[in-house]
Design an enzyme around this catalytic site. Structure first.
Site, PDB file in Angstrom:
ATOM      1  N   TYR A  68       0.808  -1.290   0.170  1.00  0.00           N
ATOM      2  CA  TYR A  68       0.014  -0.063  -0.073  1.00  0.00           C
ATOM      3  C   TYR A  68       0.959   1.100  -0.143  1.00  0.00           C
ATOM      4  CZ  TYR A  68      -3.596   3.314   1.644  1.00  0.00           C
ATOM      5  OH  TYR A  68      -4.520   4.110   1.794  1.00  0.00           O
ATOM      6  N   CYS A  69       0.445   2.534  -0.801  1.00  0.00           N
ATOM      7  CA  CYS A  69       1.193   3.421  -1.147  1.00  0.00           C
ATOM      8  C   CYS A  69       2.753   3.304  -1.067  1.00  0.00           C
ATOM      9  CB  CYS A  69       1.036   4.297   0.012  1.00  0.00           C
ATOM     10  SG  CYS A  69       1.596   5.987   0.279  1.00  0.00           S
ATOM     11  N   LEU A  70       3.410   3.774  -0.202  1.00  0.00           N
ATOM     12  CA  LEU A  70       4.985   3.882  -0.250  1.00  0.00           C
ATOM     13  C   LEU A  70       5.682   2.356   0.011  1.00  0.00           C
ATOM     14  CD1 LEU A  70       7.914   4.977  -0.566  1.00  0.00           C
ATOM     15  CD2 LEU A  70       7.588   5.489   2.044  1.00  0.00           C
ATOM     16  N   GLY A 114       3.806  -0.124  -1.298  1.00  0.00           N
ATOM     17  CA  GLY A 114       3.710  -0.891  -2.397  1.00  0.00           C
ATOM     18  C   GLY A 114       5.218  -0.503  -3.368  1.00  0.00           C
ATOM     19  N   LEU A 121      -1.466  -0.997  -4.169  1.00  0.00           N
ATOM     20  CA  LEU A 121      -2.540  -0.276  -3.777  1.00  0.00           C
ATOM     21  C   LEU A 121      -2.132   1.059  -3.803  1.00  0.00           C
ATOM     22  CD1 LEU A 121      -4.157  -2.406  -1.025  1.00  0.00           C
ATOM     23  CD2 LEU A 121      -4.510  -2.497  -3.248  1.00  0.00           C
TER      24      LEU A 121
END
Length: 588
Positions: free
Chosen positions: A319-321, A323, A347
């Site tokens: 998720y985010c960073l 990811g 994500l």
């Protein structure tokens, strides 16, 4: 004879070089506390460049003068009709996401004239900062952003004597709204100074009404705790799911409440779920870099899961960073012929940072150097600093509208679980954040095959696992068109891209039954030709509902058909250490 060679030594550090550099760093660090972490040098350079190019563009100046005269004439003509009620239609409408002037009170004279003149001025300033010959798109975007921030500050809605909604409430309540607003301000100031969380967060307690999914911490190192969740079904898919959130946020956004928990949803569908919980670093962790985060984060977690569940492939989710870092790990694994990944889900995560949205406008060499000076003194970037940057991206909603509501109208917005999570900020160590900004944002090393893992560069094109990439339509942190670039950067056989409604956080926390959620989705195979994001957006059908259901079906298709008994919680040598949500998530 004097052998001193000026040409050979002009770039050599002079005596006392370290001391003078330290002086520069100290001065910049002290200035940063006064400027909110924004370098005056970078801002002044951009403004000067804009003014210089505008000064050399007499044609553009004539256009602006003509536009100003037209807008003034238009407003003057409109203003004659407003007091008489001849024309109720405004000469300019607020933007779709601008709710400042949409109340009925703003339809009364003279407030309708005030807000419409402001919007016309705002529109003129947009023209004044764009489409200037010789000015780069980046500089135009920065100047336009600065202009919007200044205009938002001076919006008539922010002044009680110009805001009819505030005036009406004041007359109705005899000024008690300002008394409550003063109490709210004092309470907020006291909490800010003491480092206490905002009002209302005390009703949300970890392990009691948020982050409540049962599980055990089965592994801990200096940077992560690994949580294995208790299964809720008699049989499970053989392939476990490993989730890696960003370390700029607490993991429990993905286990928010029982109804808004992605973890609980996956468990109920028959998945074995592991979650990384990041440690909130201190100044002692200043030298932890991106390499440390990769080794102690995804690499360590994958080793643990593989040890507990040997010979099984893993569905990895970032998720985010988180990811972005997971993509780095997946590329390194592919380079080394490590095929443990059954799939890779990203994500709201970027792997190319050339169009990383408004947050990247101020990530210049000047700004990064300024932030490095600030972080070097304390050893980390305070999460409040990052939270302030995110608030600037939506200053109308998150700063000025809140000021009007809390301090002028004397109201409090009811705190919800997502808002409470958003206030639970974390720190980022000096070296990691500096490397992140320089290697990913400034140099774009990951997308261009220059990012080094070990002693060799990696390439996203090496990833061969199926990819499921989720973007959110109104994301200010990872704009969906930037996330869409995964199509250009991977050679895997299949990429599924899904665009869901909502923002960076709320769009991801999109449980089944959530009202007003829509999505577009398509799976593209390697042999299919590329479609640009705007064409894709126009041609793909829109579906109602939660993207979670689509993703679950995608995971099911890429899992073993025959389900098995759930694995034991932990396993030698990873016996349970403590109950979920663990200890790292409690650190402040």
């Amino acid at each position: 004879m004097n052998n001193y060679n000026h040409a050979d030594s002009r770039h050599a550090p002079h005596i006392g070089h370290n001391a003078t550099r330290m002086l520069d760093r100290t001065i910049k660090a002290n200035m940063a506390s006064l400027t909110g972490g924004i370098t005056p040098a970078g801002v002044s350079t951009v403004i000067y460049e804009w003014l210089a190019h505008l000064a050399m563009s007499p044609g553009k100046q004539l256009e602006l003068a003509e536009e100003m005269a037209y807008k003034f004439e238009y407003l003057l003509h409109h203003s004659h009709q407003l007091p008489l009620g001849v024309d109720s239609k405004p000469c300019i409408e607020p933007g779709r996401n601008d709710s400042r002037f949409k109340g009925e009170a703003w339809c009364r004279w003279p407030y309708n004239l005030i807000y419409q003149s402001f919007l016309l001025q705002q529109e003129w300033w947009e023209s004044a900062t764009t489409n200037i010959d010789g000015l780069s798109n980046t500089t135009e975007n920065v100047v336009s952003f600065i202009g919007r921030q200044m205009l938002d500050h001076w919006s008539p809605s922010n002044f009680p004597w110009l805001n009819p909604e505030v005036i009406d409430v004041t007359l109705e309540q005899g000024g008690m709204n300002f008394l409550r607003g003063w109490e709210n301000f004092c309470e907020d100031w006291e909490r800010r100074m003491s480092g206490s969380p905002p009002v209302g967060t005390e009703q949300f307690k970890l392990g009691e009404n948020i982050a409540t999914t049962p599980g055990k911490v089965i592994y801990r190192n200096h940077l992560i705790e690994l949580i294995q969740y208790t299964p809720t079904t008699e049989k499970v898919y053989a392939e476990p799911v490993l989730i890696m959130p960003a370390w700029i946020m607490k993991y429990y956004i993905l286990d928010l409440t029982p109804k808004k928990s992605l973890v609980r949803y996956l468990l109920d569908q028959g998945h074995t779920v592991f979650m990384i919980s990041w440690r909130n670093v201190t100044s002692e962790d200043r030298e932890l870099g991106m390499g440390s985060y990769r080794r102690l984060g995804p690499e360590a977690a994958l080793e643990v899961v593989s040890s507990i569940l040997p010979d099984r492939k893993i569905h990895a989710v970032g998720y985010c960073l988180g990811g972005t870092l997971l993509s780095i790990q997946a590329a390194a694994m592919a380079r080394d012929n490590d095929n443990r990944l059954a799939s890779l889900t990203l994500l709201a995560a970027q792997v190319d940072f050339t169009e990383a949205g408004e947050l990247s406008l101020f990530i210049t060499e000047s700004e990064v150097d300024y932030l490095e000076s600030m972080m070097q003194e304390r050893g980390y970037l305070d999460g409040q600093q990052m939270a302030g940057a995110f608030q600037l991206l939506r200053s109308n909603d998150l700063i000025w509208s809140r000021m009007v509501r809390d301090y002028m109208l004397g109201k409090r917005q009811k705190m919800n679980a997502l808002m409470a999570w958003n206030t639970d900020v974390t720190h980022m160590p000096y070296l990691m954040h500096a490397q992140y900004l320089r290697r990913l944002y400034l140099n774009n090393d990951l997308a261009t095959g220059r990012y080094i893992v070990g002693d060799r560069p990696i390439a996203i094109t090496d990833i061969n696992a199926p990819i499921f990439s989720v973007a959110t339509s109104s994301d200010h942190v990872a704009p969906w068109r930037s996330v869409y670039k995964i199509h250009l950067l991977t050679d895997t056989d299949e990429v599924t891209f899904l665009l869901t409604s909502g923002g960076h956080n709320a769009g991801i926390v999109s449980e089944p039954g959530h009202p007003r959620r829509t999505y577009q989705v398509e799976t593209r195979l390697e042999k299919q030709s590329y479609i640009d994001p705007d064409t894709w957006h126009k041609t793909m059908p829109t579906h109602k509902g939660s993207w979670w259901l689509v993703w679950q079906a995608w995971l099911e298709e890429r899992s073993s058909k025959e389900q098995i008994d759930p694995p034991a919680m932990g396993g030698e040598p990873y016996s349970p250490l403590t109950d979920a949500p663990g200890t790292y998530v409690l650190q402040q």
